[in-house]
Design a protein around this motif. Sequence first.
Motif, PDB file in Angstrom:
ATOM      1  N   TYR A 123       0.674 -19.846  11.524  1.00 30.95           N
ATOM      2  CA  TYR A 123       0.133 -19.977  10.164  1.00 30.95           C
ATOM      3  C   TYR A 123       1.021 -19.244   9.155  1.00 30.95           C
ATOM      4  N   MET A 124       1.441 -18.000   9.498  1.00 26.98           N
ATOM      5  CA  MET A 124       2.263 -17.231   8.556  1.00 26.98           C
ATOM      6  C   MET A 124       3.642 -17.858   8.379  1.00 26.98           C
ATOM      7  N   LYS A 125       4.170 -18.447   9.424  1.00 31.00           N
ATOM      8  CA  LYS A 125       5.482 -19.103   9.314  1.00 31.00           C
ATOM      9  C   LYS A 125       5.439 -20.238   8.304  1.00 31.00           C
ATOM     10  N   GLU A 126       4.310 -20.910   8.247  1.00 27.63           N
ATOM     11  CA  GLU A 126       4.173 -22.049   7.341  1.00 27.63           C
ATOM     12  C   GLU A 126       3.718 -21.636   5.941  1.00 27.63           C
ATOM     13  N   ASN A 127       2.934 -20.568   5.832  1.00 26.43           N
ATOM     14  CA  ASN A 127       2.299 -20.231   4.555  1.00 26.43           C
ATOM     15  C   ASN A 127       2.746 -18.904   3.935  1.00 26.43           C
ATOM     16  N   ASP A 128       3.208 -17.954   4.734  1.00 22.31           N
ATOM     17  CA  ASP A 128       3.607 -16.653   4.188  1.00 22.31           C
ATOM     18  C   ASP A 128       4.713 -16.050   5.057  1.00 22.31           C
ATOM     19  N   PRO A 129       5.945 -16.571   4.980  1.00 24.72           N
ATOM     20  CA  PRO A 129       7.041 -16.076   5.819  1.00 24.72           C
ATOM     21  C   PRO A 129       7.405 -14.617   5.534  1.00 24.72           C
ATOM     22  N   LEU A 130       7.213 -14.148   4.279  1.00 24.95           N
ATOM     23  CA  LEU A 130       7.510 -12.737   3.983  1.00 24.95           C
ATOM     24  C   LEU A 130       6.569 -11.816   4.745  1.00 24.95           C
TER      25      LEU A 130
ATOM     26  N   CYS B 102       6.430  -0.005   4.574  1.00 23.18           N
ATOM     27  CA  CYS B 102       6.405  -0.002   3.107  1.00 23.18           C
ATOM     28  C   CYS B 102       7.396   0.989   2.514  1.00 23.18           C
ATOM     29  N   ARG B 103       7.821   1.985   3.271  1.00 23.25           N
ATOM     30  CA  ARG B 103       8.787   2.969   2.774  1.00 23.25           C
ATOM     31  C   ARG B 103      10.227   2.456   2.835  1.00 23.25           C
ATOM     32  N   LEU B 104      10.464   1.419   3.622  1.00 24.36           N
ATOM     33  CA  LEU B 104      11.837   0.972   3.871  1.00 24.36           C
ATOM     34  C   LEU B 104      12.501   0.408   2.618  1.00 24.36           C
ATOM     35  N   ARG B 105      13.749   0.835   2.424  1.00 25.45           N
ATOM     36  CA  ARG B 105      14.589   0.289   1.361  1.00 25.45           C
ATOM     37  C   ARG B 105      15.784  -0.425   1.995  1.00 25.45           C
ATOM     38  N   VAL B 106      16.509  -1.172   1.195  1.00 21.65           N
ATOM     39  CA  VAL B 106      17.665  -1.919   1.701  1.00 21.65           C
ATOM     40  C   VAL B 106      18.670  -0.983   2.357  1.00 21.65           C
ATOM     41  N   SER B 107      18.875   0.191   1.770  1.00 24.86           N
ATOM     42  CA  SER B 107      19.855   1.148   2.300  1.00 24.86           C
ATOM     43  C   SER B 107      19.443   1.745   3.647  1.00 24.86           C
ATOM     44  N   ASP B 108      18.184   1.582   4.039  1.00 26.77           N
ATOM     45  CA  ASP B 108      17.714   2.140   5.312  1.00 26.77           C
ATOM     46  C   ASP B 108      18.110   1.286   6.512  1.00 26.77           C
ATOM     47  N   ILE B 109      18.674   0.117   6.277  1.00 26.92           N
ATOM     48  CA  ILE B 109      19.034  -0.794   7.362  1.00 26.92           C
ATOM     49  C   ILE B 109      20.552  -0.865   7.495  1.00 26.92           C
ATOM     50  N   ASP B 110      21.038  -0.568   8.677  1.00 23.29           N
ATOM     51  CA  ASP B 110      22.463  -0.687   9.002  1.00 23.29           C
ATOM     52  C   ASP B 110      22.613  -1.802  10.031  1.00 23.29           C
ATOM     53  N   LYS B 111      22.864  -2.995   9.538  1.00 21.80           N
ATOM     54  CA  LYS B 111      22.946  -4.162  10.424  1.00 21.80           C
ATOM     55  C   LYS B 111      24.148  -4.075  11.354  1.00 21.80           C
ATOM     56  N   ALA B 112      25.244  -3.535  10.858  1.00 23.57           N
ATOM     57  CA  ALA B 112      26.465  -3.465  11.667  1.00 23.57           C
ATOM     58  C   ALA B 112      26.264  -2.584  12.891  1.00 23.57           C
TER      59      ALA B 112
ATOM     60  N   PHE C 131      10.082  -4.898   1.203  1.00 20.80           N
ATOM     61  CA  PHE C 131       8.922  -5.776   1.062  1.00 20.80           C
ATOM     62  C   PHE C 131       8.209  -5.510  -0.258  1.00 20.80           C
ATOM     63  N   THR C 132       8.145  -6.555  -1.076  1.00 25.93           N
ATOM     64  CA  THR C 132       7.477  -6.485  -2.378  1.00 25.93           C
ATOM     65  C   THR C 132       6.740  -7.801  -2.621  1.00 25.93           C
ATOM     66  N   PRO C 133       5.842  -7.825  -3.598  1.00 25.06           N
ATOM     67  CA  PRO C 133       5.169  -9.098  -3.919  1.00 25.06           C
ATOM     68  C   PRO C 133       6.131 -10.158  -4.460  1.00 25.06           C
ATOM     69  N   TYR C 134       7.325  -9.696  -4.895  1.00 30.00           N
ATOM     70  CA  TYR C 134       8.268 -10.608  -5.554  1.00 30.00           C
ATOM     71  C   TYR C 134       9.328 -11.128  -4.591  1.00 30.00           C
ATOM     72  N   GLY C 135       9.276 -10.688  -3.338  1.00 34.73           N
ATOM     73  CA  GLY C 135      10.241 -11.136  -2.358  1.00 34.73           C
ATOM     74  C   GLY C 135      10.852  -9.972  -1.600  1.00 34.73           C
ATOM     75  N   PHE C 136      11.848 -10.276  -0.784  1.00 32.04           N
ATOM     76  CA  PHE C 136      12.508  -9.288   0.066  1.00 32.04           C
ATOM     77  C   PHE C 136      13.636  -8.611  -0.705  1.00 32.04           C
TER      78      PHE C 136
ATOM     79  N   PHE D 127      -0.244  -4.999   1.153  1.00 27.60           N
ATOM     80  CA  PHE D 127       0.044  -5.853   2.306  1.00 27.60           C
ATOM     81  C   PHE D 127      -1.144  -5.917   3.274  1.00 27.60           C
ATOM     82  N   SER D 128      -1.958  -4.874   3.310  1.00 27.77           N
ATOM     83  CA  SER D 128      -3.175  -4.924   4.138  1.00 27.77           C
ATOM     84  C   SER D 128      -4.137  -5.983   3.595  1.00 27.77           C
ATOM     85  N   ARG D 129      -4.290  -6.013   2.274  1.00 26.53           N
ATOM     86  CA  ARG D 129      -5.155  -7.031   1.658  1.00 26.53           C
ATOM     87  C   ARG D 129      -4.570  -8.435   1.847  1.00 26.53           C
TER      88      ARG D 129
END
Length: 470
Positions: A285-292, A311-321, A360-365, A380-382
């Motif tokens: 259901y989430m894949k079709e209606n709410d992928p975020l 909810c605390r995570l920022r872009v700089s907290d992720i090191d993909k490499a 994660f925000t209401p406006y996108g990733f 996000f709980s709601r």
Amino acid sequence: MSMISLLLQNEYEKAYVFRMKVNFSEPKIYTGGVDVSKWSTLSRKEQNDALDKPWYVYYSFRNPETGKMIRQGQIKGGANKFKTKKERYQFLAILRNNLHQLLAMGFNPYSDNSELIHKIEGEPNHKKEHSETKKRKPKSERAKSIISKNSKPKIQKPVDNGMEIHKAMEFGLQIKKNTLSANSYPKFKNHITRFQKWLRSERPDLKGIREIDKKIIVAYLNSMLSTSSSRNRNNGRTCLSSLFTTLENNEIIEENFIKKINVLKTKPKRNKTYTPEQLERLEKYMKENDPLLLLYVYFVSYNMLRPVEVCRLRVSDIDKADKKLYIRAKNKPVKIKIIPDILLSKLPDLSVMQPDHFLFTPYGFGEPWNLKEVDRRNYFSRRFKKIKDIFKLGDEYGLYSYRHTNIGMMYREMSKSMSPMEVKSKLMLITGHTTLIALEKYLRDIDAELPMDYSGYLDPDYYKNLTDKS
């Protein structure tokens, strides 16, 4: 005799006294081996250890035969019946001052103090008949009785209600604001504010903070219990106790008696684990209606994070490499976790995003979002609750249930090829539990370890009958 009276002796007496060699030391107070001026900085254990020891007044007097200063007997006068530092020290301070007056007036533990006794008691200073002299107590006993008589005045304690109640609480709140996190302080303040409103409504007669006693706090907690849960009542007790400890440490109150109020038993709220069928339906259901939201759930599921940590995570907290995730957990400033490939493959391109934006925000990733942490989590709980309601899942199911479900699945899968100790050692690195005991308790709570089918133990012929039927 007052100190003023002593100073108003005639010139001859003063000149004579000041020419004399000092025969006694300044009386002092023994306070259990600690410096009472630093009482508020001592730990509770150090304070209790000091109060468990006898406190007393001591002094030294010059021996007329040897000319040396000799330590005299301890003078307690019943001071140790007082259980608080303030009362005990106040009492001994009076004993010390009275003893100093007696010594200044000429009291000598090595000689007859009859003349001094007559002077204090107001008796005529002339010789008594031999029969009257026999009736008198020995001089050592009479001297002790004079010290005791002058050292134990009836103390009329002034009524000290302390700082004004709400002023004291605002003082405590200001200190707690500087020590509690931005997430914890609003909840803490809410409990204190609620107590202040109750006081204004139910006990407007109270003015000073020291008028609040255990009985009043119990009455308030009972009123909470009648309108809410025992858990909320316990939380209120904890917040008030924390505030009163702060007031005690700052010597605004003498003792935090709230610690002695019992904690009620509560039924812990438990998040149920999802069945494989529920997981499949929710993901579809989430894949079709709410992928975020589905990606949010993947962080909880695959990285074993708490929703608030996501909810605390920022872009700089992720090191993909390097496949690293830097999170600010509740028990550490920064914690490093690996990003499993199953999650890494689902992440979008982060190089085009601002490093300080939230994932994660209401406006996108990876967008800016100016909102408090607790409000971000609640959003996000709601958002997830709307999906739960579609599938008619109750309050026992939540985002946290994903974490429980996946840890349980991993435990059972790893147990197929590893010993229990090996499984738990590997799981500790994944879940973030700091001790084996904590992990084992968690696994019991989520029913991760289940026994094999034990039908054969209940009926030895059970499996045999199944074979015969087939």
